[in-house]
Design a protein around this motif. Structure first.
Motif, PDB file in Angstrom:
ATOM      1  N   PRO A  64      63.428  40.138  33.331  1.00 50.18           N
ATOM      2  CA  PRO A  64      63.605  39.608  34.682  1.00 50.18           C
ATOM      3  C   PRO A  64      63.440  38.096  34.764  1.00 50.18           C
ATOM      4  N   ASN A  65      63.023  37.461  33.684  1.00 47.58           N
ATOM      5  CA  ASN A  65      62.783  36.015  33.738  1.00 47.58           C
ATOM      6  C   ASN A  65      63.516  35.313  32.601  1.00 47.58           C
ATOM      7  N   ALA A  66      63.331  34.003  32.519  1.00 46.08           N
ATOM      8  CA  ALA A  66      64.070  33.190  31.556  1.00 46.08           C
ATOM      9  C   ALA A  66      63.739  33.589  30.122  1.00 46.08           C
ATOM     10  N   LYS A  67      64.721  33.413  29.235  1.00 47.84           N
ATOM     11  CA  LYS A  67      64.540  33.705  27.817  1.00 47.84           C
ATOM     12  C   LYS A  67      64.514  32.393  27.043  1.00 47.84           C
ATOM     13  N   SER A  68      63.624  32.318  26.077  1.00 50.21           N
ATOM     14  CA  SER A  68      63.463  31.083  25.322  1.00 50.21           C
ATOM     15  C   SER A  68      62.764  31.386  24.006  1.00 50.21           C
ATOM     16  N   GLU A  69      62.932  30.492  23.032  1.00 46.35           N
ATOM     17  CA  GLU A  69      62.123  30.606  21.818  1.00 46.35           C
ATOM     18  C   GLU A  69      60.657  30.314  22.120  1.00 46.35           C
ATOM     19  N   ASP A  70      60.402  29.526  23.131  1.00 40.15           N
ATOM     20  CA  ASP A  70      59.031  29.253  23.574  1.00 40.15           C
ATOM     21  C   ASP A  70      58.581  30.436  24.424  1.00 40.15           C
ATOM     22  N   CYS A  71      58.061  31.479  23.769  1.00 39.59           N
ATOM     23  CA  CYS A  71      57.833  32.740  24.485  1.00 39.59           C
ATOM     24  C   CYS A  71      56.524  33.427  24.128  1.00 39.59           C
ATOM     25  N   LEU A  72      55.679  32.798  23.331  1.00 32.89           N
ATOM     26  CA  LEU A  72      54.479  33.491  22.855  1.00 32.89           C
ATOM     27  C   LEU A  72      53.341  33.339  23.862  1.00 32.89           C
ATOM     28  N   TYR A  73      53.393  34.205  24.862  1.00 32.80           N
ATOM     29  CA  TYR A  73      52.420  34.207  25.948  1.00 32.80           C
ATOM     30  C   TYR A  73      51.872  35.618  26.134  1.00 32.80           C
ATOM     31  N   LEU A  74      50.674  35.697  26.695  1.00 35.75           N
ATOM     32  CA  LEU A  74      50.095  36.993  27.024  1.00 35.75           C
ATOM     33  C   LEU A  74      49.558  36.973  28.445  1.00 35.75           C
ATOM     34  N   ASN A  75      49.205  38.151  28.951  1.00 41.72           N
ATOM     35  CA  ASN A  75      48.758  38.321  30.333  1.00 41.72           C
ATOM     36  C   ASN A  75      47.510  39.188  30.349  1.00 41.72           C
ATOM     37  N   VAL A  76      46.643  38.949  31.321  1.00 42.00           N
ATOM     38  CA  VAL A  76      45.385  39.691  31.426  1.00 42.00           C
ATOM     39  C   VAL A  76      45.183  40.146  32.864  1.00 42.00           C
ATOM     40  N   TRP A  77      44.830  41.419  33.020  1.00 45.67           N
ATOM     41  CA  TRP A  77      44.393  41.967  34.308  1.00 45.67           C
ATOM     42  C   TRP A  77      42.958  42.463  34.127  1.00 45.67           C
ATOM     43  N   THR A  78      42.052  42.002  34.959  1.00 47.14           N
ATOM     44  CA  THR A  78      40.654  42.384  34.788  1.00 47.14           C
ATOM     45  C   THR A  78      40.005  42.661  36.140  1.00 47.14           C
ATOM     46  N   PRO A  79      39.228  43.739  36.256  1.00 46.18           N
ATOM     47  CA  PRO A  79      38.530  44.019  37.518  1.00 46.18           C
ATOM     48  C   PRO A  79      37.587  42.874  37.875  1.00 46.18           C
ATOM     49  N   VAL A  80      37.530  42.553  39.160  1.00 38.67           N
ATOM     50  CA  VAL A  80      36.633  41.495  39.626  1.00 38.67           C
ATOM     51  C   VAL A  80      35.213  42.057  39.671  1.00 38.67           C
ATOM     52  N   ARG A  81      34.334  41.483  38.857  1.00 39.17           N
ATOM     53  CA  ARG A  81      32.954  41.952  38.742  1.00 39.17           C
ATOM     54  C   ARG A  81      32.037  40.762  38.514  1.00 39.17           C
ATOM     55  N   SER A  82      30.753  41.014  38.528  1.00 40.13           N
ATOM     56  CA  SER A  82      29.783  39.975  38.210  1.00 40.13           C
ATOM     57  C   SER A  82      29.940  39.553  36.756  1.00 40.13           C
ATOM     58  N   ARG A  83      29.754  38.272  36.483  1.00 42.27           N
ATOM     59  CA  ARG A  83      29.856  37.783  35.112  1.00 42.27           C
ATOM     60  C   ARG A  83      28.774  38.371  34.221  1.00 42.27           C
ATOM     61  N   HIS A  84      27.741  38.936  34.834  1.00 43.15           N
ATOM     62  CA  HIS A  84      26.642  39.497  34.051  1.00 43.15           C
ATOM     63  C   HIS A  84      26.801  41.005  33.842  1.00 43.15           C
ATOM     64  N   ALA A  85      27.900  41.574  34.326  1.00 44.23           N
ATOM     65  CA  ALA A  85      28.126  43.010  34.167  1.00 44.23           C
ATOM     66  C   ALA A  85      28.447  43.330  32.707  1.00 44.23           C
TER      67      ALA A  85
END
Length: 475
Positions: A64-85
């Motif tokens: 669905p988005n642009a194509k390029s050789e510059d493509c080495l990316y990752l994504n993170v989804w994380t529950p919102v919690r205390s940093r001390h959890a």
């Protein structure tokens, strides 16, 4: 619960110029600047599937988005919690696409529901495809299998950084479908990937499938054929360094367009190569003596069942939004939207209109997958008052019992497909051999068709841009 989303995190330097075909290099620091991570990074170079035009069943898999050789990316989804959890289990997704297509930015791969409902940190990543990612080793700086090395570097990024996102680097499960599953299977036997994860979920693919690897000799021959298609000088006798230099003078799209050189069915031109530094032996050789103790898997595999905890499933539930004819049943890849929880939040043109039953089946599968990531068992933990979805039995060679996921119910049954598997294992090689006798005209047609498809795609986008310009349309 709330989920924090980070998109387009670079885990490697852009593999362009002299880094094309080379092993990925760690990213350069962007400090003191702050990196904005609110949009997906580019997809890797590939060609859209235009065979069925605008049909949803094929368009939903196109980038669905642009194509390029510059493509080495990752994504993170994380529950919102205390940093001390306490840090959470991590699920890393590797997409499929026969090693020549795929991207982490598909609407189907949105990790927010898995993170919110399952209480896990979800990561997805890009890796190089086709000849850009799986060219034969040429000269010293191009080791081959760089698409797999991209995945490996992303897993190292997870190991080194995921704690900052609330994840536990010591509890990482890697999951993938089709070529993604086959890739993960290869990581389980690749010496350099050891210690980067503890569990795997393989969906509709594994490292033993005939299309998932080729020999070094075959890969070198295909690379020289690619060089010939791109009019490199003396491709059959030129040195590997000269071939590499020539391929780097062409655009990435030209290299990709010239790569359609195989003739057999279920045979993709540029895939992982055994006989290389990353994979010294054929996968069969590894599994005959490899120590898989301590690694748990949620997949189908009689060869592994004697060593590790295996949980086998079969999906016969057809989601209500499936755009393909009913007679085609449950097709390859159509478990993905259910195990990602897409029926609960999907709002793109490809992820709308789900039924209550779709959502119910999806909730059950999300619970299985995330329980496995957290506990190594899709049923959860009995001794900690965890809710048991059902008693999904461990697969073994004796009982061969598996989980059948159908409608809003699950059943346990012995493995039913022994006859069908035996049939295809016997006759598919003969079918591939028969289809390999197509003449060179067929090969040339494939190359020209993909070039035409790319031109038509560009024309379509240009026309839409022209049509949407009010100034151009006014008198």
């Amino acid at each position: 619960g709330r989920v924090a989303t980070f998109q387009g995190i670079p885990f490697a330097q852009p593999p362009v110029g002299e880094l094309r075909f080379a092993a990925p290099q760690p990213p350069l620091s962007w400090e003191p600047d702050v990196k904005m991570t609110s949009e997906f990074g580019n997809s890797c170079i590939q060609e859209d599937d235009l065979v069925f035009g605008n049909f949803t069943g094929s368009q939903m898999w196109n980038s669905p988005n642009a194509k390029s050789e510059d493509c080495l990316y990752l994504n993170v989804w994380t529950p919102v919690r205390s940093r001390h959890a306490e840090p959470l289990a991590v699920l890393v997704w590797i997409y499929g696409g026969s090693y020549y297509s795929g991207t982490s930015s598909l609407a189907l791969y949105d990790g927010r529901y898995l993170a919110a409902t399952g209480g896990v940190v979800v990561v997805s990543l890009n890796y190089r495809l086709g000849p850009i990612g799986f060219l034969a080793p040429l000269a010293d700086e191009t080791p081959g299998n760089v698409g797999l090395l991209d995945q490996q570097l992303a897993l190292k990024w997870v190991r080194d950084n995921i704690r900052e996102f609330g994840g536990n680097p010591n509890n990482v499960t890697v999951m993938g479908e089709s070529a993604g599953a086959a890739s993960i299977g290869l990581h389980t036997i690749a010496p350099s990937s050891r210690g980067l994860f503890s569990r795997v979920i393989l969906q509709s693919g594994n490292q033993m499938t005939p299309w998932s690897t080729i020999s070094l000799e075959t890969s070198l021959n295909r690379t020289r054929t690619l060089a010939a298609n791109l009019n490199c000088p003396k491709p059959r006798t030129a040195s590997e360094a000269d071939i590499l230099a020539c391929l780097r003078t062409h655009t990435a799209n030209e290299v990709f367009a010239g790569s359609w050189i195989t003739k057999e069915i279920f045979d993709f031109p540029f895939v992982p190569v055994h006989g290389t530094t990353f994979l010294p032996e054929h996968p069969h050789e590894y599994l005959s003596g490899v120590d898989l103790s301590g690694l748990k898997t949620n997949t189908m595999g009689r060869s592994a069942a004697a060593f590790i905890n295996v949980f086998l499933y079969h999906l016969s539930y057809r989601v209500s939004t499936n755009p393909w004819p009913i007679w085609m049943g449950v097709m390859h890849g159509y478990e993905i939207e259910l195990m990602f929880g897409t029926p609960w939040f999907g709002n793109s043109k490809f992820t709308r209109g789900y039924s209550d039953l779709d959502r119910s089946v999806s909730r059950r599968m999300v619970r299985y997958w995330t329980n496995f990531a957290k506990f190594g068992n899709p049923n959860g933990l009995r001794n900690q008052n965890q809710e048991l979805v059902s008693d999904w039995p461990r697969f073994n060679d004796v009982t061969q019992r598996y989980l059948e996921i159908a409608d809003d119910d699950v059943t346990m049954a012995p493995f039913p497909d022994s006859f069908r598997c035996a049939f295809w294992q016997k006759y598919l090689p003969s079918l591939q051999l028969a289809s390999s006798n197509m003449d060179e005209v067929e090969t040339k047609w494939k190359i020209e068709f993909h070039r035409w498809s790319e031109s038509m795609d560009l024309w379509d986008r240009s026309f839409k841009a022209y049509s949407s310009d009010d100034k151009q349309n006014s008198c």
